[in-house]
Design a protein around this motif. Sequence first.
Motif, PDB file in Angstrom:
ATOM      1  N   ALA A   1      26.303 -21.531 -18.151  1.00  0.00           N
ATOM      2  CA  ALA A   1      26.664 -22.478 -17.096  1.00  0.00           C
ATOM      3  C   ALA A   1      26.706 -21.802 -15.730  1.00  0.00           C
ATOM      4  CB  ALA A   1      28.017 -23.125 -17.404  1.00  0.00           C
ATOM      5  N   GLY A   2      26.862 -20.488 -15.712  1.00  0.00           N
ATOM      6  CA  GLY A   2      26.940 -19.784 -14.442  1.00  0.00           C
ATOM      7  C   GLY A   2      28.309 -19.860 -13.817  1.00  0.00           C
ATOM      8  N   LEU A   3      29.300 -20.252 -14.595  1.00  0.00           N
ATOM      9  CA  LEU A   3      30.674 -20.300 -14.132  1.00  0.00           C
ATOM     10  C   LEU A   3      31.480 -19.270 -14.918  1.00  0.00           C
ATOM     11  CD1 LEU A   3      30.918 -24.176 -13.952  1.00  0.00           C
ATOM     12  CD2 LEU A   3      30.732 -22.618 -12.003  1.00  0.00           C
ATOM     13  N   GLY A   4      32.780 -19.210 -14.676  1.00  0.00           N
ATOM     14  CA  GLY A   4      33.597 -18.184 -15.313  1.00  0.00           C
ATOM     15  C   GLY A   4      33.846 -17.056 -14.331  1.00  0.00           C
ATOM     16  N   ASN A   5      33.912 -15.831 -14.837  1.00  0.00           N
ATOM     17  CA  ASN A   5      34.200 -14.683 -13.960  1.00  0.00           C
ATOM     18  C   ASN A   5      33.078 -14.469 -12.959  1.00  0.00           C
ATOM     19  OD1 ASN A   5      35.716 -14.105 -16.665  1.00  0.00           O
ATOM     20  ND2 ASN A   5      36.722 -12.840 -15.111  1.00  0.00           N
ATOM     21  N   THR A   6      33.447 -14.305 -11.689  1.00  0.00           N
ATOM     22  CA  THR A   6      32.464 -14.121 -10.630  1.00  0.00           C
ATOM     23  C   THR A   6      32.847 -12.956  -9.727  1.00  0.00           C
ATOM     24  OG1 THR A   6      33.587 -15.611  -9.087  1.00  0.00           O
ATOM     25  CG2 THR A   6      31.950 -16.596 -10.574  1.00  0.00           C
TER      26      THR A   6
ATOM     27  N   THR B   1      22.080 -16.775 -10.989  1.00  0.00           N
ATOM     28  CA  THR B   1      23.530 -16.594 -11.060  1.00  0.00           C
ATOM     29  C   THR B   1      24.290 -17.470 -10.067  1.00  0.00           C
ATOM     30  OG1 THR B   1      23.567 -14.709  -9.515  1.00  0.00           O
ATOM     31  CG2 THR B   1      23.298 -14.226 -11.881  1.00  0.00           C
ATOM     32  N   VAL B   2      23.580 -18.050  -9.092  1.00  0.00           N
ATOM     33  CA  VAL B   2      24.234 -18.969  -8.151  1.00  0.00           C
ATOM     34  C   VAL B   2      23.804 -20.412  -8.385  1.00  0.00           C
ATOM     35  CG1 VAL B   2      24.506 -17.187  -6.389  1.00  0.00           C
ATOM     36  CG2 VAL B   2      22.481 -18.654  -6.345  1.00  0.00           C
ATOM     37  N   ARG B   3      23.027 -20.629  -9.427  1.00  0.00           N
ATOM     38  CA  ARG B   3      22.492 -21.974  -9.663  1.00  0.00           C
ATOM     39  C   ARG B   3      23.593 -22.976  -9.968  1.00  0.00           C
ATOM     40  NH1 ARG B   3      17.880 -24.469  -9.899  1.00  0.00           N
ATOM     41  NH2 ARG B   3      16.793 -22.569  -9.318  1.00  0.00           N
ATOM     42  N   ALA B   4      24.666 -22.542 -10.600  1.00  0.00           N
ATOM     43  CA  ALA B   4      25.759 -23.468 -10.893  1.00  0.00           C
ATOM     44  C   ALA B   4      26.354 -24.028  -9.603  1.00  0.00           C
ATOM     45  CB  ALA B   4      26.844 -22.770 -11.710  1.00  0.00           C
TER      46      ALA B   4
ATOM     47  N   ILE C   1      27.718 -13.914  -7.304  1.00  0.00           N
ATOM     48  CA  ILE C   1      27.448 -15.008  -6.387  1.00  0.00           C
ATOM     49  C   ILE C   1      27.422 -14.461  -4.960  1.00  0.00           C
ATOM     50  CG2 ILE C   1      28.459 -16.691  -7.956  1.00  0.00           C
ATOM     51  CD1 ILE C   1      30.948 -16.751  -6.181  1.00  0.00           C
ATOM     52  N   GLY C   2      27.364 -15.342  -3.972  1.00  0.00           N
ATOM     53  CA  GLY C   2      27.283 -14.905  -2.592  1.00  0.00           C
ATOM     54  C   GLY C   2      25.911 -15.204  -2.016  1.00  0.00           C
ATOM     55  N   PRO C   3      25.743 -15.019  -0.702  1.00  0.00           N
ATOM     56  CA  PRO C   3      24.487 -15.381  -0.042  1.00  0.00           C
ATOM     57  C   PRO C   3      23.381 -14.366  -0.268  1.00  0.00           C
ATOM     58  CG  PRO C   3      26.021 -14.460   1.545  1.00  0.00           C
ATOM     59  CD  PRO C   3      26.765 -14.547   0.248  1.00  0.00           C
ATOM     60  N   ALA C   4      22.195 -14.869  -0.588  1.00  0.00           N
ATOM     61  CA  ALA C   4      21.024 -13.998  -0.696  1.00  0.00           C
ATOM     62  C   ALA C   4      20.617 -13.533   0.689  1.00  0.00           C
ATOM     63  CB  ALA C   4      19.873 -14.749  -1.362  1.00  0.00           C
ATOM     64  N   LEU C   5      19.995 -12.367   0.783  1.00  0.00           N
ATOM     65  CA  LEU C   5      19.576 -11.843   2.071  1.00  0.00           C
ATOM     66  C   LEU C   5      18.496 -12.729   2.681  1.00  0.00           C
ATOM     67  CD1 LEU C   5      20.205  -9.557   3.986  1.00  0.00           C
ATOM     68  CD2 LEU C   5      18.446  -8.182   2.867  1.00  0.00           C
ATOM     69  N   ILE C   6      17.669 -13.329   1.829  1.00  0.00           N
ATOM     70  CA  ILE C   6      16.663 -14.290   2.286  1.00  0.00           C
ATOM     71  C   ILE C   6      16.964 -15.626   1.627  1.00  0.00           C
ATOM     72  CG2 ILE C   6      14.222 -14.913   2.269  1.00  0.00           C
ATOM     73  CD1 ILE C   6      13.533 -11.994   2.392  1.00  0.00           C
ATOM     74  N   ALA C   7      17.198 -16.641   2.436  1.00  0.00           N
ATOM     75  CA  ALA C   7      17.542 -17.963   1.906  1.00  0.00           C
ATOM     76  C   ALA C   7      16.364 -18.544   1.125  1.00  0.00           C
ATOM     77  CB  ALA C   7      17.918 -18.896   3.047  1.00  0.00           C
TER      78      ALA C   7
ATOM     79  N   LYS D   1      26.191 -22.172   1.937  1.00  0.00           N
ATOM     80  CA  LYS D   1      25.556 -22.152   3.263  1.00  0.00           C
ATOM     81  C   LYS D   1      24.127 -21.617   3.188  1.00  0.00           C
ATOM     82  CE  LYS D   1      29.696 -21.659   6.204  1.00  0.00           C
ATOM     83  NZ  LYS D   1      30.457 -20.719   7.064  1.00  0.00           N
ATOM     84  N   SER D   2      23.905 -20.712   2.239  1.00  0.00           N
ATOM     85  CA  SER D   2      22.586 -20.084   2.147  1.00  0.00           C
ATOM     86  C   SER D   2      21.513 -21.052   1.642  1.00  0.00           C
ATOM     87  CB  SER D   2      22.639 -18.838   1.246  1.00  0.00           C
ATOM     88  OG  SER D   2      22.781 -19.201  -0.120  1.00  0.00           O
ATOM     89  N   PHE D   3      21.925 -22.143   1.009  1.00  0.00           N
ATOM     90  CA  PHE D   3      20.913 -23.126   0.581  1.00  0.00           C
ATOM     91  C   PHE D   3      21.249 -24.550   1.036  1.00  0.00           C
ATOM     92  CE2 PHE D   3      23.135 -21.935  -3.589  1.00  0.00           C
ATOM     93  CZ  PHE D   3      24.102 -22.916  -3.500  1.00  0.00           C
ATOM     94  N   ALA D   4      22.139 -24.679   2.011  1.00  0.00           N
ATOM     95  CA  ALA D   4      22.516 -26.013   2.514  1.00  0.00           C
ATOM     96  C   ALA D   4      21.329 -26.749   3.117  1.00  0.00           C
ATOM     97  CB  ALA D   4      23.631 -25.885   3.548  1.00  0.00           C
ATOM     98  N   HIS D   5      20.361 -25.991   3.640  1.00  0.00           N
ATOM     99  CA  HIS D   5      19.177 -26.612   4.275  1.00  0.00           C
ATOM    100  C   HIS D   5      18.282 -27.308   3.260  1.00  0.00           C
ATOM    101  CE1 HIS D   5      18.040 -22.600   2.879  1.00  0.00           C
ATOM    102  NE2 HIS D   5      16.804 -23.016   2.827  1.00  0.00           N
ATOM    103  N   LEU D   6      18.523 -27.084   1.973  1.00  0.00           N
ATOM    104  CA  LEU D   6      17.669 -27.681   0.937  1.00  0.00           C
ATOM    105  C   LEU D   6      18.161 -29.062   0.486  1.00  0.00           C
ATOM    106  CD1 LEU D   6      17.081 -24.557  -1.351  1.00  0.00           C
ATOM    107  CD2 LEU D   6      15.557 -25.499   0.387  1.00  0.00           C
ATOM    108  N   VAL D   7      19.350 -29.432   0.898  1.00  0.00           N
ATOM    109  CA  VAL D   7      19.918 -30.715   0.445  1.00  0.00           C
ATOM    110  C   VAL D   7      19.528 -31.827   1.408  1.00  0.00           C
ATOM    111  CG1 VAL D   7      22.019 -31.951  -0.139  1.00  0.00           C
ATOM    112  CG2 VAL D   7      21.847 -29.505  -0.591  1.00  0.00           C
TER     113      VAL D   7
END
Length: 350
Positions: free
Chosen positions: A237-242, A217-220, A201-207, A344-350
Amino acid sequence: MSKGTVLISGLNGFIAAVTAKYLLENGYSVRGTVRKSSSAAPLVEGPLKSYAQTGALSVVEVPDITVAGAFDEAVKGVNAIAHLASPVSFNFDDPDPIIKAAVDGTKTLLNSAVKAGPQVKTFVYLSSIVAIMTADPAPYTFTEKDWNNWAEPTVAEMGKGTPGPVIYSASKAAAEKAFWKFRDDIKPSFTQTALNPVFVIGPALIAPKTAAEVGETVRAIWNIFSGGEFPPPGLTAGLGNTVDVRDVAAQIEYSISHPEETNGERYISSAAVATAQSTADILRKAFPDAKGRIVEGTPGQGYSPDYKLLDKENVQDADGSKAKKLLKGGEYIPHEKSVIDTAKSFAHLV
């Protein structure tokens, strides 16, 4: 002075792009491969533009990584290789091309590395926790000694009817086995290291510009942040160990800069255990304006305060302590920060 040139395969990938930035910031030159130069344009003209302008970053087209000799030109003059290109999806429906791309792509790059000569000092392969996950029933904690020996036989038996997650698991297990077999058979002059991260997980270099571009892997986190219902537990589900993508990048760099120490080693990158509830709790606290959108659930239920495994009797875990030693300060990025920075990396999409 550059610390040397690192070849990164699949430069436009989620982990590869973040790794390229980390290496460039830490004094390396980077040569990235992509299928088409146009796919690297958002990086070259965006967050990595200054490095491209100085020549520290260059891009090479490798249309088909499975073709013999495909990387022969790309590897000339490089000092290290980070093989990060591999098909990633849980929706595959035909195992043959996926396993071929993973295995043959790895072999092709290894063979090119040998041809390139002694200036290639180390080869880091990005494997996956799925290459480690055994069929041992819970409770069980995976370590670097474990190997996935069930996915490939399942694919052989089921063929095109194999579920996507099993196809992906088989491709990573087969490719990493080929990686180590090459070391045993060829005994190359360069060192070899494998990293086996859990869900990254974590922020992509390009949003992402649209919800459809949000990484798998960050879709959850996206689904919960955007107001979706809590998914059931499970691999897809994309959850569990990260683990945070920035930590994976740092571990790749450490493996490159400490080749003798990491030679022949596997490293499970695993920092925390995420649940739908813990993710929602983190996001609702960090984004007060989103409280009306994010499902509340039962706050605080089902996870530990340090985001480690709570249900140790019924769940498989992954031990990331060995890989933690490769990080500056010997600690992973805090899980809350990883989740918040991802959102934060996809907050602009909501």
